[in-house]
Scaffold this active site. Sequence first.
Site, PDB file in Angstrom:
ATOM      1  N   HIS A   1      25.202  30.903  40.955  1.00  0.00           N
ATOM      2  CA  HIS A   1      24.858  30.209  42.209  1.00  0.00           C
ATOM      3  C   HIS A   1      23.537  30.710  42.812  1.00  0.00           C
ATOM      4  O   HIS A   1      23.008  30.078  43.729  1.00  0.00           O
ATOM      5  CB  HIS A   1      25.970  30.380  43.247  1.00  0.00           C
ATOM      6  CG  HIS A   1      27.270  29.774  42.838  1.00  0.00           C
ATOM      7  ND1 HIS A   1      27.393  28.441  42.519  1.00  0.00           N
ATOM      8  CD2 HIS A   1      28.502  30.306  42.677  1.00  0.00           C
ATOM      9  CE1 HIS A   1      28.653  28.178  42.183  1.00  0.00           C
ATOM     10  NE2 HIS A   1      29.345  29.302  42.267  1.00  0.00           N
TER      11      HIS A   1
ATOM     12  N   ASP B   1      37.646  30.500  35.924  1.00  0.00           N
ATOM     13  CA  ASP B   1      38.320  30.007  37.136  1.00  0.00           C
ATOM     14  C   ASP B   1      38.759  28.549  36.967  1.00  0.00           C
ATOM     15  O   ASP B   1      39.279  27.951  37.916  1.00  0.00           O
ATOM     16  CB  ASP B   1      37.457  30.202  38.392  1.00  0.00           C
ATOM     17  CG  ASP B   1      35.999  29.898  38.196  1.00  0.00           C
ATOM     18  OD1 ASP B   1      35.606  29.427  37.111  1.00  0.00           O
ATOM     19  OD2 ASP B   1      35.221  30.132  39.151  1.00  0.00           O
TER      20      ASP B   1
ATOM     21  N   ASP C   1      31.927  27.654  33.991  1.00  0.00           N
ATOM     22  CA  ASP C   1      32.602  28.088  35.219  1.00  0.00           C
ATOM     23  C   ASP C   1      33.101  26.844  35.978  1.00  0.00           C
ATOM     24  O   ASP C   1      32.504  25.765  35.890  1.00  0.00           O
ATOM     25  CB  ASP C   1      31.617  28.878  36.092  1.00  0.00           C
ATOM     26  CG  ASP C   1      32.266  29.493  37.322  1.00  0.00           C
ATOM     27  OD1 ASP C   1      32.596  30.690  37.273  1.00  0.00           O
ATOM     28  OD2 ASP C   1      32.435  28.776  38.331  1.00  0.00           O
TER      29      ASP C   1
ATOM     30  N   HIS D   1      32.885  26.150  39.031  1.00  0.00           N
ATOM     31  CA  HIS D   1      31.927  25.706  40.041  1.00  0.00           C
ATOM     32  C   HIS D   1      30.580  25.368  39.413  1.00  0.00           C
ATOM     33  O   HIS D   1      30.154  26.032  38.466  1.00  0.00           O
ATOM     34  CB  HIS D   1      31.726  26.806  41.095  1.00  0.00           C
ATOM     35  CG  HIS D   1      33.000  27.270  41.738  1.00  0.00           C
ATOM     36  ND1 HIS D   1      33.712  28.353  41.279  1.00  0.00           N
ATOM     37  CD2 HIS D   1      33.681  26.774  42.804  1.00  0.00           C
ATOM     38  CE1 HIS D   1      34.787  28.520  42.040  1.00  0.00           C
ATOM     39  NE2 HIS D   1      34.797  27.582  42.965  1.00  0.00           N
TER      40      HIS D   1
HETATM   41  C1  OKP Z   1      31.718  31.709  42.490  1.00  0.00           C
HETATM   42  B1  OKP Z   1      31.781  31.443  40.997  1.00  0.00           B
HETATM   43  C2  OKP Z   1      37.264  28.641  48.440  1.00  0.00           C
HETATM   44  C3  OKP Z   1      35.836  28.913  48.862  1.00  0.00           C
HETATM   45  C4  OKP Z   1      35.075  29.598  47.785  1.00  0.00           C
HETATM   46  C5  OKP Z   1      32.803  30.153  47.062  1.00  0.00           C
HETATM   47  C6  OKP Z   1      33.180  30.047  45.638  1.00  0.00           C
HETATM   48  C7  OKP Z   1      32.229  30.815  44.776  1.00  0.00           C
HETATM   49  C8  OKP Z   1      32.581  30.831  43.330  1.00  0.00           C
HETATM   50  N1  OKP Z   1      37.854  27.564  49.189  1.00  0.00           N
HETATM   51  N2  OKP Z   1      33.672  29.547  48.017  1.00  0.00           N
HETATM   52  O1  OKP Z   1      31.245  30.216  40.601  1.00  0.00           O
HETATM   53  O2  OKP Z   1      33.080  31.576  40.433  1.00  0.00           O
HETATM   54 ZN    ZN Z   2      33.318  29.709  39.760  1.00  0.00          ZN
END
Ligand code: OKP
Ligand code: ZN
Length: 344
Positions: free
Chosen positions: A159, A285, A195, A197
Site C-alpha cells: 500500500h 488474507d 493479497d 487488498h
Molecule cells: C494491509 B494488507 C478493516 C480495516 C483495515 C486496512 C487494511 C490494510 C491491509 N475493516 N484497513 O494489504 O494486508
Molecule cells: Zn491485505
Amino acid sequence: MHIIYSEDHRHQDGTAELIDGQFHPPVEKPERAERILAAVREAGIGGIQAPDAVERRILEKVHDPGYLQFLEKAWDEWIAAHGDWDALPIDWPTRTFVQRLPEAIDGKLGYYSFDAGTPITRGTWKAATAAASVASSGARKVVGGEHAVFCLCRPPGHHAARDLYGGYCFLNNAAVAVEELLEGGSGRVAVVDVDYHHGNGTQTIFYRRGDVLFASIHADPRQDFPFFLGYVDETGEGEGADANANYPLRWGTGWTDGYDDALGAALGRVRDFAPDAVVVSLGTDTFDGDPISRFKLRSDDYLRIGEGIGGLRLPTVFVMEGGYAVDALGVNVVNVLSGFEDAY
Ligand code: OKP
Ligand code: ZN
C-alpha cells in the site's frame, strides 16, 4: 528456496489500531512474522538468513526523499508534540485543499498518509527499513542466480506509494525487489499481487512504466479497502499503457467461484508480458478465517496458487504482505511456497 528474515520487524508493535471507529489491538502484529518463521522452518522450506541493509539509493528510486526523511523523523517530532503514544493522522489534504507540506507533525502525518489505521511507533522506521532490507537482499539472491527466494517482510509494503503510507505499510518492499531485479539485469519484471487488498502503492509506483507489469487479484474496491484504486479500467499510462491489470472480486469469492479463473487470467497476462523475473506480493488474507477480509480460500487452495506461479518457471521473489488469521498463517504460506517448488 532461501528465506530472508530480520527480527527487527518486532519494533513495529503498535498499541492500538483504529478499525470501524474503535481502537483495537493491531491485527498487524509481531506474532504474524514469528508464526510464519516457525512454519517455514518446520516445513524445511530452506535456510534462513538475515539481510544486508538496503541502500538509500534504492529506497530513493521507490520513494520521494522528503517522504523518507519524514518517516525517519516522524516519531521524534510526534513525542515532542504529544508524548509517548502511537502517532496517528487525523486531517488530510483531500479534494479542494492545497497540496503543501505543513511544518507541524500533525499536518505532515496527514500530508504523507492515506488512512488512520497505520500507527507510527518508536520502532517503525527501524522495522520498515528492515523489511525493505529483507526484500532487497532476497531480490539480490535471485539476481545472483537462485531460482526463488522468500522475503519474510513485516511490516507489509504494497500500500505504500512514492510519498504515502497507509494500510499498515510504510516502505514498498515489493517495489524495492523490482528495482533490485532491474538493476541486476532483468529487462522486464512482473509483479503478481495476490493479497486480499489491492496493492495501490505498487500500482501507482509503476503506473507509467512499460518495463514493469502489475497484475493484482483483490477485493472489489467498491466494497473494500483501499476503496479508491484497484478498478478494472486502471490499465496504465504513457509508456506503462497496458502494463497494469486489476482483477477485482466480490466479497464471498472462493476458489471455484472466481478466484481460480482470476488467477489464471492474471498469470496469462504475466506470460504474455514475457518478464525475466517475477515478484509476488504474497498475502494470505484471502483465507476463509481472516479477521478483516471476506474471501473464502481454504488452506489447500494456497498449494494451487503456488503451483500456478511455479508453472511460469521464472525466477521469483516472494515478498510477504498481509494475512491476519495467525493460527493458519504458517500453513497457508508454506503451502504457497511448497506448491511453487513442486511445480517449478
Ligand atoms: C494491509 B494488507 C478493516 C480495516 C483495515 C486496512 C487494511 C490494510 C491491509 N475493516 N484497513 O494489504 O494486508
Ligand atoms: Zn491485505
